[in-house]
Design a protein around this motif. Structure first.
Motif, PDB file in Angstrom:
ATOM      1  N   SER A   1       0.823  -1.215   0.000  1.00  0.00           N
ATOM      2  CA  SER A   1       0.000   0.000   0.000  1.00  0.00           C
ATOM      3  C   SER A   1       0.858   1.266   0.000  1.00  0.00           C
TER       4      SER A   1
ATOM      5  N   PHE B   1       2.545   1.999  -3.959  1.00  0.00           N
ATOM      6  CA  PHE B   1       1.767   2.431  -5.135  1.00  0.00           C
ATOM      7  C   PHE B   1       0.823   3.589  -4.819  1.00  0.00           C
ATOM      8  N   ARG B   2       0.660   4.456  -5.803  1.00  0.00           N
ATOM      9  CA  ARG B   2      -0.421   5.444  -5.737  1.00  0.00           C
ATOM     10  C   ARG B   2      -1.714   4.771  -6.165  1.00  0.00           C
ATOM     11  N   ASN B   3      -1.564   3.948  -7.221  1.00  0.00           N
ATOM     12  CA  ASN B   3      -2.693   3.198  -7.746  1.00  0.00           C
ATOM     13  C   ASN B   3      -2.129   1.878  -8.270  1.00  0.00           C
ATOM     14  N   ARG B   4      -2.326   0.831  -7.478  1.00  0.00           N
ATOM     15  CA  ARG B   4      -1.661  -0.425  -7.823  1.00  0.00           C
ATOM     16  C   ARG B   4      -2.201  -1.031  -9.098  1.00  0.00           C
TER      17      ARG B   4
ATOM     18  N   LEU C   1       0.723   2.430 -10.936  1.00  0.00           N
ATOM     19  CA  LEU C   1       1.320   3.740 -10.653  1.00  0.00           C
ATOM     20  C   LEU C   1       2.107   3.705  -9.331  1.00  0.00           C
ATOM     21  N   VAL C   2       3.433   3.706  -9.462  1.00  0.00           N
ATOM     22  CA  VAL C   2       4.312   3.603  -8.292  1.00  0.00           C
ATOM     23  C   VAL C   2       4.410   4.964  -7.600  1.00  0.00           C
ATOM     24  N   ASP C   3       4.461   4.941  -6.268  1.00  0.00           N
ATOM     25  CA  ASP C   3       4.575   6.200  -5.525  1.00  0.00           C
ATOM     26  C   ASP C   3       6.044   6.582  -5.353  1.00  0.00           C
ATOM     27  N   ARG C   4       6.490   7.416  -6.283  1.00  0.00           N
ATOM     28  CA  ARG C   4       7.890   7.851  -6.271  1.00  0.00           C
ATOM     29  C   ARG C   4       8.229   8.717  -5.076  1.00  0.00           C
ATOM     30  N   SER C   5       7.204   9.268  -4.424  1.00  0.00           N
ATOM     31  CA  SER C   5       7.488  10.175  -3.314  1.00  0.00           C
ATOM     32  C   SER C   5       7.807   9.398  -2.027  1.00  0.00           C
ATOM     33  N   TRP C   6       7.512   8.098  -2.013  1.00  0.00           N
ATOM     34  CA  TRP C   6       7.875   7.302  -0.833  1.00  0.00           C
ATOM     35  C   TRP C   6       9.396   7.128  -0.847  1.00  0.00           C
TER      36      TRP C   6
ATOM     37  N   GLN D   1      12.055   6.308  -3.799  1.00  0.00           N
ATOM     38  CA  GLN D   1      12.840   7.456  -4.283  1.00  0.00           C
ATOM     39  C   GLN D   1      14.355   7.188  -4.224  1.00  0.00           C
TER      40      GLN D   1
END
Ligand SMILES: Nc1ncnc2c1ncn2[C@@H]1O[C@H](COP(=O)(O)OS(=O)(=O)O)[C@@H](OP(=O)(O)O)[C@H]1O
Length: 204
Positions: free
Chosen positions: A66, A69-72, A76-81, A85
């Motif tokens: 969880s 991803f922004r939207n698994r 869409l991977v959450d680059r801000s994590w 990063q």
């Protein structure tokens, strides 16, 4: 940093230097001749290792899946994590290359450091212009730890492994999630291989 006399090498290490925006300019302002060593491992395994570290301190954090991803379902991977990063090595390296020539940087393979510590440390000693003192005879493989350890630690002369926080078992992550992250990192890894002139083999 302490003053360095002729014939001495001063070492300083912090995992976050490589990803800290201000670090390249500040280190270059201190000394343009600084040699830079960076240990890199597969960014997917690195992200899981990072998560394992946080989990050990805060067991109530959300699942790896969880956070990653922004939207698994859309991939869409959450680059801000930060765990994601930090593994964008090509982007971090780009900033360093604005301040240091590539010849002043050595990238140590985290995977080879485990498989063949003496070989990887041989490269480090050469890069630092040191005689090869550390060799195979300084290490043994500790079956319990599952990692190489020193036969004799400096000072005590007794065998020494890294502490409990190094080489911890990772939680099991859904194979599909790992595949999605591999796909995400592939172009960044390729760029990193081109920039360093070395294929680290993370996309094999
Ligand atoms: N010899 C030996 N013994 C134990 N561990 C070893 C060794 N060589 C490399 N490693 C890997 O080092 C990882 C921990 O290093 P870190 O970079 O996270 O440490 S730190 O950021 O500098 O605190 C650690 O990551 P995890 O396996 O995720 O714990 C290890 O895989």
């Amino acid at each position: 940093m302490p003053r360095t006399l002729d014939g001495q090498i001063t070492m300083e290490k912090t995992p976050s230097y490589f990803v800290t925006r201000e670090a390249p300019a500040r280190i270059s302002a201190m000394s343009k001749d600084t040699k830079l060593l960076v240990v890199v491992r597969d960014p997917v395994t690195r992200a899981v290792s990072d998560y394992t570290q946080t989990l050990s301190k805060r067991p109530d954090i959300p699942s790896f899946e969880s956070l990653a991803f922004r939207n698994r379902s859309a991939g869409l991977v959450d680059r801000s994590w930060s765990a994601i990063q930090i593994g964008l090595y090509a982007e971090h390296l780009e900033r360093w290359l604005r301040h240091f020539p590539a010849r002043q940087m050595l990238f140590v393979s985290g995977e080879r450091l485990v498989r063949d510590p003496a070989g990887e440390l041989g490269r480090v000693q050469d890069f630092l212009g040191l005689k090869r003192i550390i060799s195979d005879k300084h290490f043994y493989f500790n079956q319990t730890k599952g990692f190489p350890c020193l036969k004799k630690a400096e000072g005590s002369g007794r065998p020494h492994c890294l502490g409990k926080t190094k080489g911890r078992p990772h939680p099991e992550i859904d194979a599909q999630v790992l595949r999605q992250l591999r796909d995400f990192y592939r172009p960044f890894n390729r760029r990193f291989y081109q920039m360093t002139g070395h294929d680290f083999g993370w996309d094999g």
